[in-house]
Design a protein around this motif. Sequence first.
Motif, PDB file in Angstrom:
ATOM      1  N   PRO A   1     102.159  86.625 127.755  1.00  0.00           N
ATOM      2  CA  PRO A   1     101.756  86.565 126.356  1.00  0.00           C
ATOM      3  C   PRO A   1     102.649  87.455 125.497  1.00  0.00           C
ATOM      4  O   PRO A   1     103.090  88.502 125.933  1.00  0.00           O
TER       5      PRO A   1
ATOM      6  N   SER B   1     101.488  88.350 122.371  1.00  0.00           N
ATOM      7  CA  SER B   1     100.513  89.140 121.612  1.00  0.00           C
ATOM      8  C   SER B   1      99.157  89.092 122.296  1.00  0.00           C
ATOM      9  O   SER B   1      98.856  88.145 123.024  1.00  0.00           O
TER      10      SER B   1
ATOM     11  N   ALA C   1      91.849  87.358 123.711  1.00  0.00           N
ATOM     12  CA  ALA C   1      92.753  86.223 123.910  1.00  0.00           C
ATOM     13  C   ALA C   1      94.182  86.726 124.084  1.00  0.00           C
ATOM     14  O   ALA C   1      94.568  87.742 123.511  1.00  0.00           O
ATOM     15  N   ARG C   2      94.936  85.974 124.896  1.00  0.00           N
ATOM     16  CA  ARG C   2      96.373  86.215 125.037  1.00  0.00           C
ATOM     17  C   ARG C   2      97.076  85.092 124.290  1.00  0.00           C
ATOM     18  O   ARG C   2      96.727  83.921 124.451  1.00  0.00           O
ATOM     19  N   LEU C   3      98.043  85.451 123.449  1.00  0.00           N
ATOM     20  CA  LEU C   3      98.696  84.479 122.575  1.00  0.00           C
ATOM     21  C   LEU C   3     100.178  84.364 122.887  1.00  0.00           C
ATOM     22  O   LEU C   3     100.849  85.366 123.160  1.00  0.00           O
TER      23      LEU C   3
ATOM     24  N   ASP D   1     104.815  83.053 118.264  1.00  0.00           N
ATOM     25  CA  ASP D   1     104.339  82.530 116.998  1.00  0.00           C
ATOM     26  C   ASP D   1     105.508  82.233 116.080  1.00  0.00           C
ATOM     27  O   ASP D   1     106.448  83.013 115.997  1.00  0.00           O
TER      28      ASP D   1
ATOM     29  N   ARG E   1     100.903  76.974 119.149  1.00  0.00           N
ATOM     30  CA  ARG E   1     100.916  78.299 119.756  1.00  0.00           C
ATOM     31  C   ARG E   1      99.898  78.324 120.886  1.00  0.00           C
ATOM     32  O   ARG E   1      98.734  77.972 120.702  1.00  0.00           O
ATOM     33  N   ARG E   2     100.327  78.759 122.033  1.00  0.00           N
ATOM     34  CA  ARG E   2      99.468  78.804 123.211  1.00  0.00           C
ATOM     35  C   ARG E   2      98.484  79.963 123.117  1.00  0.00           C
ATOM     36  O   ARG E   2      98.845  81.062 122.720  1.00  0.00           O
ATOM     37  N   VAL E   3      97.234  79.701 123.492  1.00  0.00           N
ATOM     38  CA  VAL E   3      96.179  80.717 123.520  1.00  0.00           C
ATOM     39  C   VAL E   3      95.489  80.615 124.876  1.00  0.00           C
ATOM     40  O   VAL E   3      95.122  79.521 125.302  1.00  0.00           O
TER      41      VAL E   3
ATOM     42  N   ARG F   1      95.118  75.753 121.906  1.00  0.00           N
ATOM     43  CA  ARG F   1      96.361  75.672 121.127  1.00  0.00           C
ATOM     44  C   ARG F   1      96.045  75.852 119.650  1.00  0.00           C
ATOM     45  O   ARG F   1      95.030  75.369 119.167  1.00  0.00           O
TER      46      ARG F   1
ATOM     47  N   LEU G   1      91.338  83.082 114.868  1.00  0.00           N
ATOM     48  CA  LEU G   1      92.711  82.609 115.056  1.00  0.00           C
ATOM     49  C   LEU G   1      93.206  81.827 113.845  1.00  0.00           C
ATOM     50  O   LEU G   1      94.345  82.000 113.408  1.00  0.00           O
TER      51      LEU G   1
ATOM     52  N   THR H   1      96.340  82.840 111.199  1.00  0.00           N
ATOM     53  CA  THR H   1      97.380  81.850 110.926  1.00  0.00           C
ATOM     54  C   THR H   1      97.492  81.586 109.429  1.00  0.00           C
ATOM     55  O   THR H   1      98.595  81.512 108.889  1.00  0.00           O
TER      56      THR H   1
END
Length: 166
Positions: free
Chosen positions: A10, A12, A28-30, A33, A44-46, A55, A140, A144
């Motif tokens: 991740p 972030s 959450a791991r992000l 971005d 963006r993967r979550v 996502r 999230l 954004t």
Amino acid sequence: MQRVRWIRFPSSLLVQARSPDGEQKVLARLGRDSWFRVFLGRGRRVELPDGTRWRIGSGGMGGELVPIVTCPNGRLAIGSSVGQRSYGINGRDFAYNFFPTSRKRYDRSPWLLTEHGTKLATFQADSMYAERPVSLATILICFTLIKYGVPGEGILVPGFSWQRSS
């Protein structure tokens, strides 16, 4: 929000404030971005602590390209423009308003998340304080929207007026 890496997943972490015993809970791991990744790319993967993958991507709604948080079962939250830098965030069980406390475009003033006039949370660019429970998908979407807004909500091309010449 805490930045942990530049390249690998991740990049972030979304963490809850430290508890009195000093531990941080990772919500959450992000993934990486970028405006392009969210609105025109795969999203963006979550990843949640239990391994569930979400996502943050985009979709069309009312002639706009809007941010959407999706899971394997469908959409969780959608953020749409209801005015200049003012947004509606909708999910199956909720409908919120999200807006800055100042109307200056590049001001770093706090943002408010409200439901029927009741203040739920206050956001900054990388932190939030919730007075009432708020879903993770909503959080999230809010981050954004603070960073990117909704493409096309501002007037990018001035209007033309056609006049007859005598």
